[in-house]
Design a protein around this motif. Structure first.
Motif, PDB file in Angstrom:
ATOM      1  N   PRO A 229       0.716  -1.120  -0.156  1.00 26.55           N
ATOM      2  CA  PRO A 229       0.058  -0.018  -0.091  1.00 26.55           C
ATOM      3  C   PRO A 229       0.955   1.261   0.166  1.00 26.55           C
ATOM      4  CG  PRO A 229       0.060  -1.114   1.999  1.00 26.55           C
ATOM      5  CD  PRO A 229       0.726  -2.038   1.213  1.00 26.55           C
ATOM      6  N   GLU A 230       2.156   1.142   0.676  1.00 25.17           N
ATOM      7  CA  GLU A 230       2.973   2.545   0.739  1.00 25.17           C
ATOM      8  C   GLU A 230       3.415   2.800  -0.468  1.00 25.17           C
ATOM      9  OE1 GLU A 230       3.593   4.821   3.328  1.00 25.17           O
ATOM     10  OE2 GLU A 230       1.706   4.103   3.509  1.00 25.17           O
ATOM     11  N   SER A 250       5.596 -15.344  -5.735  1.00 27.72           N
ATOM     12  CA  SER A 250       4.859 -14.836  -6.719  1.00 27.72           C
ATOM     13  C   SER A 250       3.537 -14.537  -6.281  1.00 27.72           C
ATOM     14  CB  SER A 250       5.108 -15.481  -8.135  1.00 27.72           C
ATOM     15  OG  SER A 250       4.281 -14.806  -9.137  1.00 27.72           O
ATOM     16  N   ALA A 251       2.734 -15.671  -6.283  1.00 30.58           N
ATOM     17  CA  ALA A 251       1.209 -15.485  -6.003  1.00 30.58           C
ATOM     18  C   ALA A 251       1.003 -14.558  -5.017  1.00 30.58           C
ATOM     19  CB  ALA A 251       0.378 -17.024  -5.967  1.00 30.58           C
ATOM     20  N   ALA A 252       1.502 -14.858  -3.599  1.00 34.06           N
ATOM     21  CA  ALA A 252       1.402 -14.250  -2.558  1.00 34.06           C
ATOM     22  C   ALA A 252       1.721 -12.609  -2.586  1.00 34.06           C
ATOM     23  CB  ALA A 252       2.217 -14.737  -1.435  1.00 34.06           C
ATOM     24  N   VAL A 253       2.663 -12.015  -3.244  1.00 34.81           N
ATOM     25  CA  VAL A 253       2.982 -10.908  -3.231  1.00 34.81           C
ATOM     26  C   VAL A 253       2.180 -10.214  -4.470  1.00 34.81           C
ATOM     27  CG1 VAL A 253       5.040  -9.144  -4.110  1.00 34.81           C
ATOM     28  CG2 VAL A 253       5.423 -11.264  -2.781  1.00 34.81           C
ATOM     29  N   GLU A 254       1.968 -10.925  -5.668  1.00 36.46           N
ATOM     30  CA  GLU A 254       0.929 -10.277  -6.733  1.00 36.46           C
ATOM     31  C   GLU A 254      -0.405 -10.056  -5.988  1.00 36.46           C
ATOM     32  OE1 GLU A 254       0.251 -12.340 -10.356  1.00 36.46           O
ATOM     33  OE2 GLU A 254       2.328 -12.215 -10.707  1.00 36.46           O
ATOM     34  N   ALA A 255      -0.671 -10.854  -5.179  1.00 39.44           N
ATOM     35  CA  ALA A 255      -2.073 -10.815  -4.539  1.00 39.44           C
ATOM     36  C   ALA A 255      -2.095  -9.266  -3.546  1.00 39.44           C
ATOM     37  CB  ALA A 255      -2.403 -11.950  -3.449  1.00 39.44           C
ATOM     38  N   LEU A 256      -1.013  -9.277  -2.744  1.00 39.79           N
ATOM     39  CA  LEU A 256      -0.753  -8.107  -1.954  1.00 39.79           C
ATOM     40  C   LEU A 256      -0.945  -6.703  -2.746  1.00 39.79           C
ATOM     41  CD1 LEU A 256       1.999  -9.419   0.536  1.00 39.79           C
ATOM     42  CD2 LEU A 256      -0.578  -8.623   1.193  1.00 39.79           C
ATOM     43  N   PHE A 257      -0.145  -6.673  -3.753  1.00 42.50           N
ATOM     44  CA  PHE A 257      -0.262  -5.474  -4.511  1.00 42.50           C
ATOM     45  C   PHE A 257      -1.621  -5.387  -5.310  1.00 42.50           C
ATOM     46  CE2 PHE A 257       4.124  -5.595  -3.861  1.00 42.50           C
ATOM     47  CZ  PHE A 257       4.446  -3.937  -3.999  1.00 42.50           C
ATOM     48  N   ASN A 258      -2.134  -6.359  -5.736  1.00 46.23           N
ATOM     49  CA  ASN A 258      -3.697  -6.185  -6.509  1.00 46.23           C
ATOM     50  C   ASN A 258      -4.631  -5.785  -5.223  1.00 46.23           C
ATOM     51  OD1 ASN A 258      -3.400  -7.033  -9.063  1.00 46.23           O
ATOM     52  ND2 ASN A 258      -3.038  -9.359  -8.566  1.00 46.23           N
ATOM     53  N   GLU A 259      -4.377  -6.116  -4.074  1.00 50.76           N
ATOM     54  CA  GLU A 259      -5.388  -5.568  -2.881  1.00 50.76           C
ATOM     55  C   GLU A 259      -4.979  -4.244  -2.576  1.00 50.76           C
ATOM     56  OE1 GLU A 259      -4.524  -8.531   0.298  1.00 50.76           O
ATOM     57  OE2 GLU A 259      -5.240  -9.934  -0.758  1.00 50.76           O
ATOM     58  N   ALA A 260      -3.890  -4.065  -2.850  1.00 51.39           N
ATOM     59  CA  ALA A 260      -3.583  -2.366  -2.620  1.00 51.39           C
ATOM     60  C   ALA A 260      -3.941  -1.319  -3.874  1.00 51.39           C
ATOM     61  CB  ALA A 260      -2.194  -2.237  -2.402  1.00 51.39           C
TER      62      ALA A 260
END
Length: 289
Positions: A229-230, A250-260
């Motif tokens: 988010p930052e 990959s999947a976990a970090v992509e999900a975090l940026f998509n959520e942001a």
């Protein structure tokens, strides 16, 4: 008995091979170059040049340290990355070729004459920031690190490369205190090793690299939870981000940026075909608050 460059190199290779060191020929050559004050070309074109007693002693010390699994970069104090040579100490991660994927992604996104403002979070020795600024003369950058020792290394490298006039270095906790929509591109190589996995790493990493730059928390994702988010907050609309990841994240970090709220999020592989960088953009239509 006199020791020539070719004998020194062959002897060093054998010592490192017996010690179980990967790539003994490369390591032996790098240490010989520094110990004897020669270049790779000198070793090939002047193989019978004799080493002084002091040079032999220095090489012997280097080989003993390498056999104890101290990284070559720490022993000789430098490491090549992209097209630049960087000073390296125990206070920073040794630059790795996998990280060049981020440099390549940024350079493809910004033409050589284009002016842009870049942020490197966890700048370390200055690896990514300096490699990109060296290729893009109209760009400027800010490097942030929580380690004052790492920032000192980055300052030295910036000065050595005559890039200190185009970047600022700041001690800080990620993006704390930064304004919204401030940067055209944000890059980061955060700590991403799960805490329990650190003891299983190679001794060169486990025993010699700064733990602060390795430990990503229980699942290795702590930094990305804070950063996603930052990074989107400080990016200008349409801005690019690139973050290095572990091969299975990959999947976990992509999900975090998509959520942001990031757009066009994807993963780029390194030359070993491992997932290595998650990249994407901030919505170009988003207006700053």
């Amino acid at each position: 008995m006199t020791l020539t460059l070719v004998k020194a190199w062959n002897g060093a290779k054998e010592r490192l091979k017996e010690a179980g060191i990967d790539q003994p020929a490369i390591d032996a050559r790098l240490m010989l170059e520094v110990a004897a004050g020669v270049s790779r070309t000198d070793i090939i074109t002047d193989p019978y040049r004799e080493l002084t007693a002091e040079q032999v002693a220095t090489l012997d010390e280097y080989l003993e340290r390498r056999a104890r699994r101290e990284p070559v970069s720490h022993i000789i104090g430098r490491k090549g990355f992209w097209k630049i040579l960087l000073s390296v100490t125990k206070d920073v991660l040794t630059p790795r070729p996998e990280t060049e994927v981020i440099v390549d992604e940024v350079l493809k996104a910004f033409p050589e004459t284009m002016a842009f403002n870049m942020l490197d979070l966890g700048v370390g020795s200055g690896t990514m920031l300096l490699a990109i600024l060296a290729e893009r003369p109209a760009a400027k950058g800010l490097g942030v690190d929580i380690s004052e020792e790492a920032l000192a290394v980055a300052r030295e490298n910036a000065a050595n490369l005559d890039l200190d006039g185009r970047l600022a270095l700041m001690r800080g906790d990620w993006t704390t205190g930064m304004g919204d929509a401030s940067f055209d591109v944000v890059v980061s190589n955060p700590p991403y090793i799960p805490t329990a996995d650190i003891e299983t790493l190679q001794p060169e990493v486990r025993d010699h690299e700064p733990r602060l730059a390795l430990d990503g928390g229980p699942d290795g994702l702590d930094a990305y939870r804070a950063l996603a988010p930052e990074i989107l907050r400080v990016l200008k609309p349409g801005g690019l981000f690139c973050v290095e990841i572990g091969f299975d994240q990959s999947a976990a970090v992509e999900a975090l940026f998509n959520e942001a709220g990031a757009q066009n999020v994807r993963t780029v592989k390194d030359l070993s075909t491992h997932d290595r960088v998650v990249t994407g953009f901030k919505n170009p239509l988003e207006t700053p608050a």
